[in-house]
Design a protein around this motif. Sequence first.
Motif, PDB file in Angstrom:
ATOM      1  N   PRO A  11      43.340  51.261  73.680  1.00 59.02           N
ATOM      2  CA  PRO A  11      43.158  52.319  72.677  1.00 59.02           C
ATOM      3  C   PRO A  11      41.833  52.124  71.954  1.00 59.02           C
ATOM      4  O   PRO A  11      41.480  51.020  71.579  1.00 59.02           O
ATOM      5  N   THR A  12      41.106  53.208  71.776  1.00 60.86           N
ATOM      6  CA  THR A  12      39.790  53.090  71.153  1.00 60.86           C
ATOM      7  C   THR A  12      39.913  52.623  69.714  1.00 60.86           C
ATOM      8  O   THR A  12      40.744  53.116  68.960  1.00 60.86           O
ATOM      9  N   PRO A  13      39.090  51.632  69.308  1.00 63.82           N
ATOM     10  CA  PRO A  13      39.098  51.218  67.916  1.00 63.82           C
ATOM     11  C   PRO A  13      38.252  52.125  67.048  1.00 63.82           C
ATOM     12  O   PRO A  13      38.194  51.956  65.844  1.00 63.82           O
ATOM     13  N   ALA A  14      37.556  53.066  67.663  1.00 62.26           N
ATOM     14  CA  ALA A  14      36.661  53.940  66.905  1.00 62.26           C
ATOM     15  C   ALA A  14      37.455  55.043  66.216  1.00 62.26           C
ATOM     16  O   ALA A  14      38.537  55.431  66.642  1.00 62.26           O
ATOM     17  N   ALA A  15      36.881  55.556  65.144  1.00 62.06           N
ATOM     18  CA  ALA A  15      37.513  56.650  64.419  1.00 62.06           C
ATOM     19  C   ALA A  15      37.128  57.998  65.007  1.00 62.06           C
ATOM     20  O   ALA A  15      37.643  59.025  64.575  1.00 62.06           O
ATOM     21  N   ALA A  73      28.125  45.506  74.945  1.00 62.83           N
ATOM     22  CA  ALA A  73      29.491  45.926  75.253  1.00 62.83           C
ATOM     23  C   ALA A  73      30.252  46.275  73.976  1.00 62.83           C
ATOM     24  O   ALA A  73      30.952  47.291  73.908  1.00 62.83           O
ATOM     25  N   THR A  74      30.122  45.435  72.959  1.00 61.29           N
ATOM     26  CA  THR A  74      30.814  45.683  71.699  1.00 61.29           C
ATOM     27  C   THR A  74      30.263  46.919  70.996  1.00 61.29           C
ATOM     28  O   THR A  74      31.027  47.731  70.444  1.00 61.29           O
ATOM     29  N   ALA A  75      28.944  47.076  71.015  1.00 61.79           N
ATOM     30  CA  ALA A  75      28.337  48.251  70.374  1.00 61.79           C
ATOM     31  C   ALA A  75      28.827  49.539  71.020  1.00 61.79           C
ATOM     32  O   ALA A  75      29.136  50.517  70.332  1.00 61.79           O
ATOM     33  N   LEU A  76      28.908  49.561  72.348  1.00 65.70           N
ATOM     34  CA  LEU A  76      29.397  50.744  73.053  1.00 65.70           C
ATOM     35  C   LEU A  76      30.843  51.043  72.678  1.00 65.70           C
ATOM     36  O   LEU A  76      31.213  52.181  72.401  1.00 65.70           O
ATOM     37  N   ARG A  77      31.661  49.998  72.678  1.00 66.95           N
ATOM     38  CA  ARG A  77      33.086  50.187  72.406  1.00 66.95           C
ATOM     39  C   ARG A  77      33.323  50.661  70.978  1.00 66.95           C
ATOM     40  O   ARG A  77      34.181  51.511  70.724  1.00 66.95           O
ATOM     41  N   ARG A  78      32.557  50.118  70.020  1.00 65.68           N
ATOM     42  CA  ARG A  78      32.749  50.517  68.631  1.00 65.68           C
ATOM     43  C   ARG A  78      32.319  51.956  68.381  1.00 65.68           C
ATOM     44  O   ARG A  78      32.718  52.561  67.382  1.00 65.68           O
ATOM     45  N   ALA A 103      38.309  41.235  74.469  1.00 67.26           N
ATOM     46  CA  ALA A 103      39.442  41.932  75.078  1.00 67.26           C
ATOM     47  C   ALA A 103      40.477  42.365  74.051  1.00 67.26           C
ATOM     48  O   ALA A 103      40.877  43.531  74.013  1.00 67.26           O
ATOM     49  N   ASP A 104      40.899  41.423  73.215  1.00 65.43           N
ATOM     50  CA  ASP A 104      42.011  41.701  72.313  1.00 65.43           C
ATOM     51  C   ASP A 104      41.578  42.430  71.045  1.00 65.43           C
ATOM     52  O   ASP A 104      42.267  43.345  70.582  1.00 65.43           O
ATOM     53  N   ASN A 105      40.460  42.027  70.475  1.00 67.48           N
ATOM     54  CA  ASN A 105      40.041  42.601  69.199  1.00 67.48           C
ATOM     55  C   ASN A 105      39.192  43.859  69.349  1.00 67.48           C
ATOM     56  O   ASN A 105      39.301  44.779  68.537  1.00 67.48           O
ATOM     57  N   GLU A 106      38.335  43.893  70.375  1.00 63.20           N
ATOM     58  CA  GLU A 106      37.446  45.045  70.541  1.00 63.20           C
ATOM     59  C   GLU A 106      37.964  46.058  71.551  1.00 63.20           C
ATOM     60  O   GLU A 106      37.493  47.188  71.593  1.00 63.20           O
TER      61      GLU A 106
END
Length: 369
Positions: A11-15, A73-78, A103-106
């Motif tokens: 699930p996306t962590p982004a708003a 990778a983290t910047a893209l996902r956020r 994996a778990d947090n991002e």
Amino acid sequence: MSTTGSAQPAPTPAALDPLAALRDDGGPEQDVFLTGTVFLDIVFTGLDHAPVRGTESWARGMGSSPGGVANMATALRRLGLRTSLAAAFGDDVYGDYCWESLADNEGIDLAPSHRAPGWHSPVTVSMAYEGERTMVSHGHEAPAPCVSVAQRPRSRACFTALTPGRMENWARDAYEEGSKIFADVGWDDTGAWDPDTLADLSYCHAFLPNAAEAQHYTRTGSPEEAVRALAELVPIAVVTKGAGGAVAVDSLTGESADVPALPVQALDPTGAGDVFVAGFISGTLAGWPLADRLAFANLTAALSVQHFGGSLSAPGWPEVAAWWQYATRCGGQSEDVMRRYGFLSGLLPGADRGSALRRATPTIGFRPS
């Protein structure tokens, strides 16, 4: 702790999901695939000067976070993009921390990645002072195969770094599948700046070097000359100018743009270039005008340098929304900046505050009490 990534997008962590309108087009489940080396980054800030030989320096700030390819990778996902990463992770505590963080947090898909028994995680110590940084790294080559790119998922886009020789086979295969290839290039320590390094730009959708790299490879005297030369080789050419912003030419649409950076008080510049690329990829896949893509990439990079480290300094949509809301309600930005970022008004109503993003901390974790 799990040692394999989820094959399904977390699930996306982004708003906000910038590609929501594309989700039902029958396209790939993953938005971006990338591969590279994950480091444990330890960052010292608040140094008054460079370390002096034979002395001890105390830093006023310290943070630790996954680094290397984890930054992008983290910047893209956020920013709401479904991101898949292929990398080797050590089976030490550092590897545990980096794997769990990504994996778990991002929510980054690590299905193409693997744990390497007996291999210790690479480490980078970064010291930030006077707006610059000095890095010391240590590591050993990952046991073969370094990454399971054979498990590469189909994706709308991929990111790769060009090196002398030819593009890796997985990137060519992705290109043949219709994936948009975004690329940058590293610094040439030999000083040769062989133009053959750019031979595979024909496979790329966009190329994003910094000004020094672009000018060396194109034998030009300015970022503006360099980007025009690169536009003859690749559909979208972007040259970053650090504090000067970025200049770009999109030959597909006929657009060109030169967008200044946002002046901010930088705490740590680690990973800002990766965050810039992530912002530009997000806007490109979403189909934004070129000037908006550059402005957004500049903004995300500016927000990132106000926090420790690379990966965990990356902003999400709530941080973008907070910046825009403050600018519109409290001022502090010029009329030019407000016009330049006016496009955010149509994007951000859905970007609620969400949960707070994880940031780099001095330790990689505390034992449970």
